[in-house]
Each structure stands twice: as structure tokens, then as C-alpha cells.
Write an enzyme that holds these catalytic residues in place. Structure first.
Site, PDB file in Angstrom:
ATOM      1  N   ASP A  36      -3.813  -2.714   3.973  1.00 39.29           N
ATOM      2  CA  ASP A  36      -4.040  -1.896   2.781  1.00 39.29           C
ATOM      3  C   ASP A  36      -5.086  -0.821   3.014  1.00 39.29           C
ATOM      4  O   ASP A  36      -5.187   0.137   2.245  1.00 39.29           O
ATOM      5  CB  ASP A  36      -4.465  -2.793   1.610  1.00 39.29           C
ATOM      6  CG  ASP A  36      -3.303  -3.689   1.229  1.00 39.29           C
ATOM      7  OD1 ASP A  36      -3.111  -4.729   1.898  1.00 39.29           O
ATOM      8  OD2 ASP A  36      -2.560  -3.329   0.295  1.00 39.29           O
ATOM      9  N   ALA A  73       0.796  -1.233   0.000  1.00 35.18           N
ATOM     10  CA  ALA A  73       0.000   0.000   0.000  1.00 35.18           C
ATOM     11  C   ALA A  73       0.836   1.295   0.000  1.00 35.18           C
ATOM     12  O   ALA A  73       0.625   2.167  -0.855  1.00 35.18           O
ATOM     13  CB  ALA A  73      -0.964  -0.042   1.180  1.00 35.18           C
TER      14      ALA A  73
HETATM   15  O1  MRU Z   1      -1.133  -7.319  -3.211  1.00 33.97           O
HETATM   16  P1  MRU Z   1      -0.027  -6.635  -2.457  1.00 33.97           P
HETATM   17  O2  MRU Z   1       1.260  -7.388  -2.497  1.00 33.97           O
HETATM   18  O3  MRU Z   1       0.117  -5.181  -2.864  1.00 33.97           O
HETATM   19  O4  MRU Z   1      -0.537  -6.657  -0.965  1.00 33.97           O
HETATM   20  C1  MRU Z   1       0.266  -6.107   0.055  1.00 33.97           C
HETATM   21  C2  MRU Z   1      -0.277  -6.310   1.405  1.00 33.97           C
HETATM   22  O5  MRU Z   1      -1.332  -6.850   1.624  1.00 33.97           O
HETATM   23  C3  MRU Z   1       0.520  -5.703   2.516  1.00 33.97           C
HETATM   24  O6  MRU Z   1       0.440  -6.466   3.681  1.00 33.97           O
HETATM   25  C4  MRU Z   1      -0.055  -4.319   2.790  1.00 33.97           C
HETATM   26  O7  MRU Z   1      -0.057  -3.550   1.612  1.00 33.97           O
HETATM   27  C5  MRU Z   1       0.684  -3.605   3.816  1.00 33.97           C
HETATM   28  S1  MRU Z   1       2.217  -3.018   3.182  1.00 33.97           S
HETATM   29  C6  MRU Z   1       3.070  -2.136   4.331  1.00 33.97           C
END
Ligand code: MRU
Length: 369
Positions: free
Chosen positions: A244, A55
Site C-alpha cells: 500500500d 491501493a
Molecule cells: O485493506 P485492503 O484490502 O485495501 O488492503 C490491500 C492490501 O494490503 C494489498 O496487498 C495492497 O493494497 C496491494 S494491492 C495491489
């Protein structure tokens, strides 16, 4: 954080002052490749294809995408086009919308001649702020780890379980869930991380394990279904995950499978913490389960697996019978009642409206406008 002893961030501005470089996360852990993003379209495609992901990094990349668009054409039409192209790249991480709103509200009132410079400055600020925020999260989170360590025998390790990659690769630096872990490790506390592999894209196995390995943090990669068993046997002291999007009532949206870990943690009395920077809070949302759009991704992510062969080739193989339908929900929502605490840059908060509002009054006020 460090790769082969050299400090590196996940995204940076090149010496030419306008091209954006980012680590291509699709190539890790087997190949370390840096991609150059020279246009807004390239930034949008980098987010869509998950060259960059996580995110906070999605937000920073989108901000630079707006800057790249302004450099090419600083008209109102170009501003609107860039916003529209970037906002549709990934639906769930609220940092994307947050960063784009920040950029649009700054740029819209400016004369076109000032927009490119202002856009690059604000994008750089968003990236720098992310580093400071994550360091702040680390400071608050490390106290939780130290409190657990204090109850253990000298030298006994603190076991943290994490899901997906909420590490420095998912942010600009430090990571959210990993910032407390890196600080605890650097302070000499014996710490060990259970790394959920995180099917279908394996961000845990390929990214979190790679990061922790490069920093020398002891860790073990586990299949996604293992956490409950470990918790039943006292092998997990606390869970720390990223997120996210957190709604104003404290519901937490994160990578698919997070909810099941929260349930297992609750059943076993294991503290379940969520580390988040304030741009991940959606103060306009009041009910995560009903309101947060859950991204559904392509079937091939579930139906195939990609890895390195013994002779070094990267190959993708099918693991599901031809013709079997698959479902690929990328995120789920953990209700606030299962969350022990939210580790933010302003302290560890209860996952509820009153605590979030008290810690971030300016964000509540802005959401009400
Ligand atoms: O699909 P992604 O790899 O973008 O998902 C990322 C996540 O779910 C992370 O745990 C979340 O973005 C937190 S990042 C600090």
C-alpha cells in the site's frame, strides 16, 4: 482478467460516459455484483466501505470520484470539497493521495467549463496506465519464477506464497503480485499458490482464491499462521506480496501479517518479493515504521465472521466473547532489510533509496519540489 470466461476489469466507465461501475468486493466470493457510482460521495463511500479496495484500485476510484464531482459542479469550491471528501476515506494506501494530487494539479488551472472533460480523460488514463504498469510488473516478475522453475525437475511446480489480495481485483487489471503468477501460468509453467486467508477481512480466502480459481491457477488457501511451517519444510519457493506504500528507503507497508511472513522467509532463506506500481512509492517518506499512518478499523471485523450457510444464506456470527476488547490494525511495515527485491514496472530493484531513485528519477525530483 476473466470471470466465467468473460474478460472484465475491476472498474470501468459505463456507456453513458459518466457513471462508474465497479465490482462490489464485499459480496465476493459468493455473489458477483456490480455497483454503479454516480456521484463523488458514492465513490468516497465505495472506498471507505471497501466495496473497492487495494491501493491501485483505490487510486483509480478516487480519480473517477473527482471526475464525478466535476460533472456535478466544476467550481473551485467543489474541487476542494471532492479532494477533502476522498482523501480521508482510507489513510494508508498512498495511491489515493497520488491520484488526488494528479487530478487536482491538472484541474485547478483549467477554466471550470473544461474541468469535467479533462477529469474523465485523466481518470481513464490513470486506469489504463495501471493496466500497462501491472503487465510490466508481470514481465519482470515472471523471470524470477522462470529462474526457479529452471532449477527444478521438469513438471515440478513452483510454489508462491501470497498475502491479502494484490490481484486484479486490487488493481484495474492483472494485479501486482498476481501478474507474474498469471503470466507464468499462461506460459505453461507449473505453478501453485499458497493463499494466506488474511484475517480479519479474509481478502486472500475470498478474493485471491476466487480470482485464481476463475483463471485456473492451482492454489491452496491456508490459515494465516501456516506460512512459517511451509517455509521450514521447503514448500515455498518464493513469496510475492503487494503493498500500500513503499517509502523512499524501501520500507514496505502492506496488509497486517506481511511482516511476520517476511521474518519467516528471512529465517528460512526464502526470497521475499514485493510487487508494486510506481504510484505506490512515497518519495517523501524516509522511514516506513515511524511515518506511515496505520489504519485501525472497526472491532466487528475481528469479533465476527461472515460466510455462506449450507442453504445459501450469508450470515455473520460472533466469535469473540461479548465484552472482550479487540484490536484491528489493518497494515504493518516490513523493513527494507527483509525484502529481497521490489518488482516494479521498471525492473526488479533492491529495496533501498539509491535503487529507487535511480529507477524513478522524475519522482524523486517531483518530491523535492
Ligand atoms: O485493506 P485492503 O484490502 O485495501 O488492503 C490491500 C492490501 O494490503 C494489498 O496487498 C495492497 O493494497 C496491494 S494491492 C495491489
Amino acid at each position: 482478467m476473466k470471470v466465467d470466461g468473460r474478460h472484465i476489469r475491476s472498474i470501468w466507465l459505463d456507456a453513458d460516459g459518466h457513471t462508474v461501475s465497479a465490482i462490489d468486493q464485499r459480496r465476493l466470493p459468493h455473489h458477483f455484483v456490480v455497483a454503479q457510482l454516480a456521484t463523488c460521495e458514492a465513490a468516497a463511500e465505495a472506498i471507505r466501505s471497501m466495496l473497492v479496495r487495494g491501493a491501485p484500485l483505490i487510486g483509480a476510484t478516487a480519480a473517477y470520484g473527482m471526475a464525478l464531482a466535476m460533472r456535478a459542479d466544476a467550481s473551485d469550491a467543489s474541487l476542494d470539497r471532492a479532494y477533502k471528501a476522498l482523501i480521508v476515506t482510507r489513510p494508508t494506501a498512498i495511491n489515493l493521495k497520488w491520484a488526488l494530487e494528479e487530478m487536482r494539479s491538472l484541474l485547478r488551472p483549467l477554466p471550470a467549463s473544461d474541468r469535467a472533460g479533462a477529469a474523465y480523460s485523466r481518470a481513464a488514463e490513470i486506469a489504463e496506465d495501471d493496466i500497462v504498469i501491472n503487465r510490466g510488473i508481470g514481465g519482470h516478475g515472471v523471470a524470477l519464477i522462470e529462474a526457479i522453475a529452471a532449477k527444478k525437475k521438469p513438471g515440478e511446480r513452483v510454489n508462491v506464497l501470497t498475502h491479502c489480495n494484490a490481484g486484479w481485483l486490487a488493481t484495474v487489471d492483472w494485479g501486482t503480485a498476481t501478474a507474474p503468477i498469471y503470466l507464468a501460468h499462461d506460459a505453461g509453467h507449473p505453478i501453485h499458490v499458497w493463499v494466506d486467508e488474511t484475517r480479519p477481512r479474509n481478502q486472500g480466502a475470498s478474493l485471491t482464491a476466487w480470482e485464481l480459481g476463475h483463471h485456473g491457477v492451482p492454489h491452496t488457501v491456508i490459515p494465516d499462521n501456516t506460512g512459517g511451517h511451509l517455509m521450514q519444510h521447503g514448500m515455498v519457493d518464493l513469496v510475492i506480496v503487494g503493498t500500500d506504500r513503499v517509502t523512499a528507503n524501501g520500507d514496505v507497508c502492506n496488509k497486517i501479517g506481511t511482516y511476520l511472513k517476511a521474518l519467516a522467509a528471512y529465517d528460512n532463506g526464502v526470497p521475499f518479493y514485493v510487487a508494486l506500481p510506481s504510484p505506490t512509492i512515497d518519495f517523501s517518506g524516509a522511514d516506513g515504521i515511524r511515518e506511515i499512518p496505520i489504519e485501525q478499523r472497526g472491532a466487528e471485523e475481528v469479533a465476527t465472521m461472515t460466510g455462506q450457510t449450507a442453504d445459501g444464506r450469508i450470515e455473520t456470527v460472533r466469535i469473540v466473547p461479548e465484552g472482550s476488547p479487540v484490536a484491528n490494525y489493518a497494515f504493518d511495515v516490513t523493513p527494507a532489510r527483509l525484502v529481497t527485491g521490489l518488482i516494479t514496472e521498471r525492473g526488479v530493484l533492491r529495496a533501498d533509496r539509491a535503487s529507487l531513485a535511480a529507477a524513478f528519477p522524475e519522482r524523486i525530483a517531483a518530491a523535492a519540489e
